[in-house]
Every structure is written in structure tokens, then in C-alpha cells.
Write an enzyme that holds these catalytic residues in place. Structure first.
Site, PDB file in Angstrom:
ATOM      1  CG  ASN A  22       6.938   8.714   2.904  1.00  0.00           C
ATOM      2  OD1 ASN A  22       7.412   8.944   1.874  1.00  0.00           O
ATOM      3  ND2 ASN A  22       6.123   7.832   3.229  1.00  0.00           N
ATOM      4  CG  HIS A 117      -3.437  10.242   0.763  1.00  0.00           C
ATOM      5  ND1 HIS A 117      -3.861   9.824   1.968  1.00  0.00           N
ATOM      6  CD2 HIS A 117      -4.264   9.851  -0.146  1.00  0.00           C
ATOM      7  CE1 HIS A 117      -4.831   9.114   1.641  1.00  0.00           C
ATOM      8  NE2 HIS A 117      -5.116   9.047   0.647  1.00  0.00           N
TER       9      HIS A 117
END
Ligand code: GAR
Length: 213
Positions: A22, A117
Site C-alpha cells: 500500500n 482495512h
């Protein structure tokens, strides 16, 4: 609580514990000019061997390690906070940072900490969210970019991306496809926060109207 982003954050502090895909996606979005004036001020890991840290090194980005193992949470968080301040960070991005933050840390960056998440919150908070979703038999899955508050995987939702669960999926393939969505979602979430065009109204993250209110 109502909160507007009058001074849009531009300097990111990335916190990670592992792979760092990420983080790499965020760095890519910046390099491609998709995040305006946003820059990565520092990458911090609580794990010395985190592959994401090696990526930061290769990219020539400022990076620091504060090993958390065996340390008191408050002391560790205080070190990380001091580092973020030293690098004049104004938006903290948790990118696979597998630690709970102390209330003091969260209070130091009110509505200025983002997390990603791998589930459609509030479903499946905590660890192994993709496996939880697969085992539950959901037909759609996805990821959530949210502001961090003092509760686990709970803060105001900035954006979500949804994918169907395919009949051919197993938990692993589902996690891979969710991860591809994460890489798009995180940059988009940062862009929203950094645009200064959104505000927090209660639990909603909404666009300000034309009059700026
Ligand atoms: C990502 O799937 C992220 O959503 C998840 O950890 C992975 C980190 O991957 N985070 C959480 O589960 C937080 N509750 P990365 O290191 O390749 O970015």
C-alpha cells in the site's frame, strides 16, 4: 463533531509493519502526479526487517525504525510521535501497521490518521479480515479507508471499494483481488483528505458545499 480540513495536509508519515504494497501504491500515485502537492515526509516501521522499509530505502525516502517488540506501548508511540513531528508530518497513513495506537497518539493527530482495512467495515474488523469474510460466505467484499479513532477499525469512513466474491475464489484469491482495490482506494482517500474539499459531520465524510461550508 464537525471538522473541516481548512489547511489540507500535504506531508505524509507512513507507518508500516510488513510488505508495504500500500505504501508503494501511494508512492506511485505521488510519482504519477495523482496527489497534487502531497509528499511522503517519512516512512516508519516498528519491525526492522519489514520489506516495506527496504522499499523506502530503495526509493530514497526518509525512513526510520522504532522496534516495538518488548517496549511499553506509550514509550514506543512517544518515539514515533516525536519522529513524525520532527518531519513536520500532517497526515499519518497506516499502511499495514499492525499495532494499536495509544489515545495520546490519536489525540496528537485528530482526524489526521488514515488506515486501510481489507473489509467493508463495520464487517470483519481485526485480523484476517479477508478470511473472515470468505468463511462467512459474503457475496461482496472490499476495502475501507477510514479515519482512525480510539476504537479498532472504527473511525469515520472516507471511502470503500467493493468487489464481488467469485464462485472460483478461495480466501487467498479474494485477498489478492481486495489488495488490488486497496492500492487504488488508499491514494483516492488521501486525495480526498488532501483536497480540503471534505469535512467530517458526525460519522459522515462529506463534500463541502460550494459556499465552503
Ligand atoms: C493490507 O491488506 C491492509 O489492508 C492490512 O494489512 C495489509 C498490509 O499489506 N491491514 C489491516 O488488516 C489493518 N487492520 P501491505 O503491507 O502490502 O500494504
Amino acid at each position: 463533531m464537525e471538522l473541516t480540513f481548512n489547511a489540507p495536509p500535504q506531508r505524509l508519515g507512513i507507518l508500516l509493519s510488513g510488505r508495504g504494497s500500500n505504501f508503494l501504491a501511494i508512492a506511485g500515485a505521488i510519482r504519477e502526479g495523482r496527489l497534487g502537492g502531497v509528499e511522503i515526509a517519512v516512512v516508519i516501521s516498528n519491525v526492522a526487517e519489514a520489506p516495506g522499509l527496504a522499499v523506502a530505502r530503495e526509493l530514497g525516502l526518509p525512513h526510520e525504525v522504532f522496534v516495538s517488540k518488548g517496549r511499553k506501548r506509550a514509550e514506543h508511540d512517544a518515539d514515533v510521535l516525536a519522529c513524525l513531528r520532527a518531519h513536520r508530518v500532517d497526515l499519518v497513513c497506516l499502511a499495514g501497521y499492525m499495532r494499536l495506537l495509544t489515545p495520546e497518539f490519536i489525540a496528537a493527530f485528530p482526524n489526521r490518521i488514515l488506515n486501510i482495512h481489507p473489509s467493508l467495515l463495520p464487517a470483519f474488523p481485526g485480523l484476517d479480515a479477508q478470511q473472515q469474510a470468505f468463511d462467512y460466505g459474503v457475496q461482496v467484499a472490499g476495502c475501507t479507508v477510514h479515519l482512525v479513532d480510539e476504537h479498532l477499525d472504527h473511525g469515520v469512513i472516507v471511502l470503500q471499494r467493493v468487489i464481488p466474491v467469485l464462485e472460483t475464489d478461495d480466501a487467498h484469491s479474494l485477498a489478492e483481488r481486495i489488495l488490488a482495490e486497496e492500492h487504488v482506494a488508499y491514494a483516492e482517500g488521501i486525495a480526498r483528505v488532501a483536497s480540503g474539499e471534505y469535512q467530517v459531520q458526525g460519522r459522515r465524510f462529506v463534500k463541502r458545499n460550494a459556499s465552503g461550508r
